[in-house]
Scaffold this motif. Structure first.
Motif, PDB file in Angstrom:
ATOM      1  N   HIS A  63       0.816  -1.219   0.000  1.00 35.42           N
ATOM      2  CA  HIS A  63       0.000   0.000   0.000  1.00 35.42           C
ATOM      3  C   HIS A  63       0.850   1.269   0.000  1.00 35.42           C
ATOM      4  CE1 HIS A  63      -2.857  -3.059   1.421  1.00 35.42           C
ATOM      5  NE2 HIS A  63      -3.785  -2.303   0.891  1.00 35.42           N
ATOM      6  N   LEU A  64       2.166   1.141  -0.099  1.00 33.74           N
ATOM      7  CA  LEU A  64       3.023   2.309  -0.218  1.00 33.74           C
ATOM      8  C   LEU A  64       3.041   2.799  -1.662  1.00 33.74           C
ATOM      9  CD1 LEU A  64       6.129   1.311   1.967  1.00 33.74           C
ATOM     10  CD2 LEU A  64       4.325   2.952   2.541  1.00 33.74           C
ATOM     11  N   PRO A  65       3.310   4.078  -1.879  1.00 37.19           N
ATOM     12  CA  PRO A  65       3.435   4.582  -3.252  1.00 37.19           C
ATOM     13  C   PRO A  65       4.528   3.850  -4.022  1.00 37.19           C
ATOM     14  CG  PRO A  65       3.280   6.389  -1.685  1.00 37.19           C
ATOM     15  CD  PRO A  65       3.439   5.144  -0.864  1.00 37.19           C
ATOM     16  N   ALA A  66       4.409   3.816  -5.321  1.00 38.43           N
ATOM     17  CA  ALA A  66       5.383   3.109  -6.155  1.00 38.43           C
ATOM     18  C   ALA A  66       6.784   3.649  -5.906  1.00 38.43           C
ATOM     19  CB  ALA A  66       5.012   3.256  -7.626  1.00 38.43           C
ATOM     20  N   SER A  68       8.466   3.443  -3.099  1.00 39.32           N
ATOM     21  CA  SER A  68       8.734   3.690  -1.676  1.00 39.32           C
ATOM     22  C   SER A  68       9.130   2.392  -0.984  1.00 39.32           C
ATOM     23  CB  SER A  68       7.497   4.275  -0.995  1.00 39.32           C
ATOM     24  OG  SER A  68       7.177   5.532  -1.545  1.00 39.32           O
ATOM     25  N   GLN A 149      -3.392   5.588   3.897  1.00 38.08           N
ATOM     26  CA  GLN A 149      -2.828   6.171   2.682  1.00 38.08           C
ATOM     27  C   GLN A 149      -3.822   7.069   1.958  1.00 38.08           C
ATOM     28  OE1 GLN A 149       0.337   6.117   1.635  1.00 38.08           O
ATOM     29  NE2 GLN A 149       0.805   4.970   3.493  1.00 38.08           N
ATOM     30  N   SER A 150      -5.105   6.811   2.139  1.00 36.04           N
ATOM     31  CA  SER A 150      -6.103   7.659   1.491  1.00 36.04           C
ATOM     32  C   SER A 150      -6.125   9.063   2.088  1.00 36.04           C
ATOM     33  CB  SER A 150      -7.488   7.018   1.616  1.00 36.04           C
ATOM     34  OG  SER A 150      -7.900   6.970   2.975  1.00 36.04           O
ATOM     35  N   LYS A 154      -0.464  14.493  -0.865  1.00 42.97           N
ATOM     36  CA  LYS A 154       0.353  14.140  -2.025  1.00 42.97           C
ATOM     37  C   LYS A 154       1.793  14.605  -1.878  1.00 42.97           C
ATOM     38  CE  LYS A 154      -3.147  12.333  -4.196  1.00 42.97           C
ATOM     39  NZ  LYS A 154      -3.232  10.879  -4.401  1.00 42.97           N
ATOM     40  N   THR A 157       6.022  11.725   1.110  1.00 43.07           N
ATOM     41  CA  THR A 157       6.465  10.414   0.652  1.00 43.07           C
ATOM     42  C   THR A 157       6.595   9.505   1.858  1.00 43.07           C
ATOM     43  OG1 THR A 157       7.698  11.384  -1.204  1.00 43.07           O
ATOM     44  CG2 THR A 157       8.280   9.141  -0.532  1.00 43.07           C
TER      45      THR A 157
END
Length: 263
Positions: A63-66, A68, A149-150, A154, A157
């Motif tokens: 569930h982490l950003p790409a 990370s 995460q929602s 933005k 990080t």
């Protein structure tokens, strides 16, 4: 002269049984510790500390950003944290044997009707604890991390620290594992005569309030994890009420059974 020796005679023979109990307790503890270390050694070779930590971190990493990753802010954390995870996993694997050692030490002091109750409780408490941990890992973690995460801006990080994540996982595993022991606790307090099943049914509404308070204290401040802990506790409370009536009747002493039949 006989009166002077009387105090010594009253204590005669008490030292040896006490020492023998201590020796047996030591042996049981050593066997349990040895079982944990053997499981630790096996898991250290396969799948290995690194693979175990990757498995534990998988719900968060998914569930982490790409791009990370988790970070280590301490120099020895990449070495120590996976070892702690391996030791924890070794304890979980050896838990049935550890509980058996506890049972074997306590069993000689129990009546036959009490022994019929203890072994099912040992097995059920182990299964329920593992069920709580599995429910937390496979269901709760995914919902919680998605919810968190929602809300993340933005501009941030996410790069969680591995020691902080281990602490979070440990607290959640303990919370859910302990919460799933509610049926066992209900059975024990009813069998000890502290309260009746009828009184616990009347207490049902208060327990729901208590369950949500406990969930609010033990879980992160998000609705998903709190509901995920409180709702199973309420359902397991109902299971405990049903199990208490069965186990209490099953573990009654012969004289208690005869009295209830004659009544």
């Amino acid at each position: 002269m006989s009166d002077d020796k009387k105090p010594d005679d009253e204590l005669a023979g008490t030292e040896q049984p006490f020492v023998s109990h201590l020796i047996e307790l030591r042996d049981r503890l050593l066997r349990a510790a040895l079982a944990v270390m053997i499981c630790f050694g096996v898991l250290a070779f396969f799948p290995g500390p690194g693979a175990l930590y990757d498995l534990l971190a998988a719900p968060l990493v998914a569930h982490l950003p790409a791009g990370s990753k988790l970070i280590a802010t301490n120099v020895i954390s990449p070495f120590m944290v996976p070892l702690k995870i391996t030791l924890l996993a070794g304890f979980f694997v050896a838990l049935p044997y550890v509980l058996y050692q506890v049972w074997a030490f306590v069993a000689p002091g129990l009546y036959s009707h009490e022994k019929r109750l203890v072994m099912p409780l040992v097995i059920s408490s182990t299964v329920l604890f593992f069920a709580g941990v599995a429910f937390c890992y496979f269901f709760v973690f995914g919902k919680v991390f998605t919810f968190i995460q929602s809300f993340a801006p933005k501009s941030i990080t996410a790069a969680p620290d591995i020691e902080a994540y281990l602490s979070f996982v440990m607290s959640m595993f303990i919370a859910f594992g302990a919460a799933f022991e509610v049926p066992v606790i209900v059975v024990v307090i009813v069998r000890m005569g502290l309260i009746t099943v009828e009184k616990l049914r009347e207490f049902r509404g208060y327990f729901i309030v208590v369950a949500f308070i406990v969930a609010a204290v033990l879980t992160p401040p998000d609705v998903v994890s709190q509901l995920s802990l409180a709702i199973p506790m309420c359902l397991l409370y109902e299971l405990g009420l049903w199990a208490a009536g069965y186990f209490v009747k099953y573990s009654k002493a012969p004289d208690e059974t005869g009295e209830s039949t004659s009544a």
